[in-house]
Design an enzyme around this catalytic site. Structure first.
Site, PDB file in Angstrom:
ATOM      1  N   ASN A   8      -2.113   1.619   8.464  1.00  0.00           N
ATOM      2  CA  ASN A   8      -2.360   0.433   7.208  1.00  0.00           C
ATOM      3  C   ASN A   8      -3.197  -0.751   7.787  1.00  0.00           C
ATOM      4  OD1 ASN A   8      -2.238  -1.562   4.869  1.00  0.00           O
ATOM      5  ND2 ASN A   8       0.153  -0.757   3.577  1.00  0.00           N
ATOM      6  N   ARG A  65      -4.533   3.902   4.831  1.00  0.00           N
ATOM      7  CA  ARG A  65      -4.253   3.976   3.853  1.00  0.00           C
ATOM      8  C   ARG A  65      -5.732   3.176   2.772  1.00  0.00           C
ATOM      9  NH1 ARG A  65      -1.177  -1.766   1.275  1.00  0.00           N
ATOM     10  NH2 ARG A  65      -1.507  -0.967  -0.882  1.00  0.00           N
ATOM     11  N   HIS A 154      -0.442   1.315  -6.113  1.00  0.00           N
ATOM     12  CA  HIS A 154       0.588   1.607  -5.737  1.00  0.00           C
ATOM     13  C   HIS A 154       0.242   2.622  -6.129  1.00  0.00           C
ATOM     14  CE1 HIS A 154       3.017  -2.601  -5.288  1.00  0.00           C
ATOM     15  NE2 HIS A 154       1.842  -2.088  -4.751  1.00  0.00           N
ATOM     16  N   ARG A 215       1.682 -13.232  -7.455  1.00  0.00           N
ATOM     17  CA  ARG A 215       0.636 -13.128  -7.758  1.00  0.00           C
ATOM     18  C   ARG A 215       1.011 -13.147  -9.942  1.00  0.00           C
ATOM     19  NH1 ARG A 215      -0.136  -7.068  -5.716  1.00  0.00           N
ATOM     20  NH2 ARG A 215      -1.847  -8.404  -3.591  1.00  0.00           N
ATOM     21  N   GLU A 355       5.462   5.018   1.180  1.00  0.00           N
ATOM     22  CA  GLU A 355       4.784   5.433   1.252  1.00  0.00           C
ATOM     23  C   GLU A 355       4.015   6.556   2.362  1.00  0.00           C
ATOM     24  OE1 GLU A 355       4.331   0.792  -0.074  1.00  0.00           O
ATOM     25  OE2 GLU A 355       2.652   1.339  -1.149  1.00  0.00           O
TER      26      GLU A 355
END
Ligand code: ADP
Length: 371
Positions: A8, A65, A154, A215, A355
């Protein structure tokens, strides 16, 4: 069992995890790449360091990823030069995210030329959302010309936890409808119908939807015009403010939910309001996705906040008892897999996301490798 290395790659970090079957045999994080006083100079050095430290003999695949797959990549994809070129072409859609993944791919292909590599996209799971769920009511011409639509992110997490939820409840994932709430630093909600995403809260970028650490989540776009035209802020500064200095950070001065809860407990009014905004937004999305799905078999919390914060779970779902949604205080405090009271109409679950494991599994699937 086959060994898969999952990478990742962020702009200044590389997270890695080596799997043998579903067991983790090594993992780590190289941070502050290229920064003064950082561990290593660039991504190549980071990966060389990982290769020196970890025994990669017998490696069957590398799974990368990749944040944005646009409309092109709707499943895990074996990487070749053409795929790299197509991911590069998506950079304008994901300027903050895709370049790092491309660097990771380029370096890994050079250093491990004989190992097949797979790109697993955060957007891919949402390819099943119907057109009315990804289209915004703006000019068709502008939307098509500039690839403006909801993509969602996601995806590996929502796919994994929705499937795990069905398993935990002893149900067939293909027949189970789940609202998944991924609450980490980034946060998004997803409506999953029989294993397929049919709605999600992030959009063209990971900015909209739920309130996040830094965010904003959903705002009226007029805020941007106003900040530009009336407040005189340049567009880059507005983007920076909405992505890095908003959310919990913007409202209460801390992006970590644990610190927010401490400030709230100490009576800080900004922290109290930020918590209330955060939880109310989750509740609004739960209500929306109940309506999208019609029948909901479970609501699942995951990621840092979702897995660990009983107080957020309770507050986010408070007042929904008439809809058959509630949390049992002691189950919730224990973070049980099922935190709703026995016999609840809609079970509420806490399922740790994974993940990297999902990326490893999808990489093997793409290459028809055994687990
Ligand atoms: P990322 O999105 O970076 O993968 P995580 O899924 O690890 O992040 O989530 C990070 C968030 O989880 C942070 O806001 C952190 O405060 C929150 N978190 C982690 N542990 C706890 C806890 N025990 N209680 C409340 N919040 C927690």
């Amino acid at each position: 069992m086959t060994r898969v290395l999952v990478l990742n790659s962020g702009s200044s970090s590389v997270k890695y995890r080596l799997f043998d079957g579903s067991a983790t045999v090594a993992k780590g994080l190289v941070e502050r790449i290229g920064e003064a006083g950082g561990e290593v100079a660039d991504h190549r050095a980071a990966l060389q360091g990982i290769m020196a430290e970890v025994d990669l003999s017998g490696l069957a695949a590398v799974g990368h990823r990749v944040v944005h797959g646009g409309t092109e990549f709707t499943s895990p994809t074996v990487i070749d030069d053409d795929v790299v070129a197509r991911v590069e072409a998506l950079v304008p859609l994901a300027p903050l995210h895709n370049p790092a993944a491309l660097t990771g791919i380029e370096v890994a292909r050079k250093l491990l030329p004989d190992v097949p590599q797979v790109a697993v996209f955060d957007t891919a799971f949402h390819a099943t959302i119907p057109p009315e769920g990804v289209t915004w009511a703006i000019s068709r011409e502008l939307a098509e010309r500039w690839q403006i639509r909801r993509y969602g992110f996601h995806g590996t997490s929502h796919a994994y936890v929705s499937r795990r939820t069905a398993e935990v409840l002893g149900r067939d994932p293909g027949q189970t409808n789940v609202i998944t709430l991924h609450l980490g630093n980034g946060a998004s909600a997803c409506a999953v119908e029989g294993g397929r995403s049919v709605a999600t809260s992030m959009g063209m970028s990971p900015l909209p939807g739920l309130v996040m650490g830094t965010r904003s989540g959903d705002i009226d776009p007029t805020v941007i015009f106003h900040l530009h035209r009336v407040a005189g802020l340049p567009i880059d500064e507005i983007e920076n403010s909405l992505t890095r200095h908003s959310g919990l950070q913007g409202m209460a001065g801390v992006n970590d939910l644990r610190l927010l809860l401490e400030k709230r407990a100490a009576g800080d009014p900004d922290a109290k309001l930020a918590f209330d905004v955060y939880c109310r937004r989750i509740r609004e999305y739960v209500g929306s996705y109940l309506a999208v799905l019609g029948r909901v078999d479970a609501i699942t919390f995951t990621a840092g906040v979702g897995e660990h914060s009983a107080v957020v779970r309770a507050a986010a779902l408070s007042g929904l008892e008439p809809l058959g949604i509630a949390v049992d205080p002691s189950r919730n405090e224990r973070h049980d897999e099922v935190v709703s009271p026995p016999g609840a109409r809609i079970p509420v679950c806490v399922i740790p996301t994974d993940e990297e494991l999902e990326i490893a599994d999808q990489s093997r699937t793409a290459l028809s490798l055994p687990r």
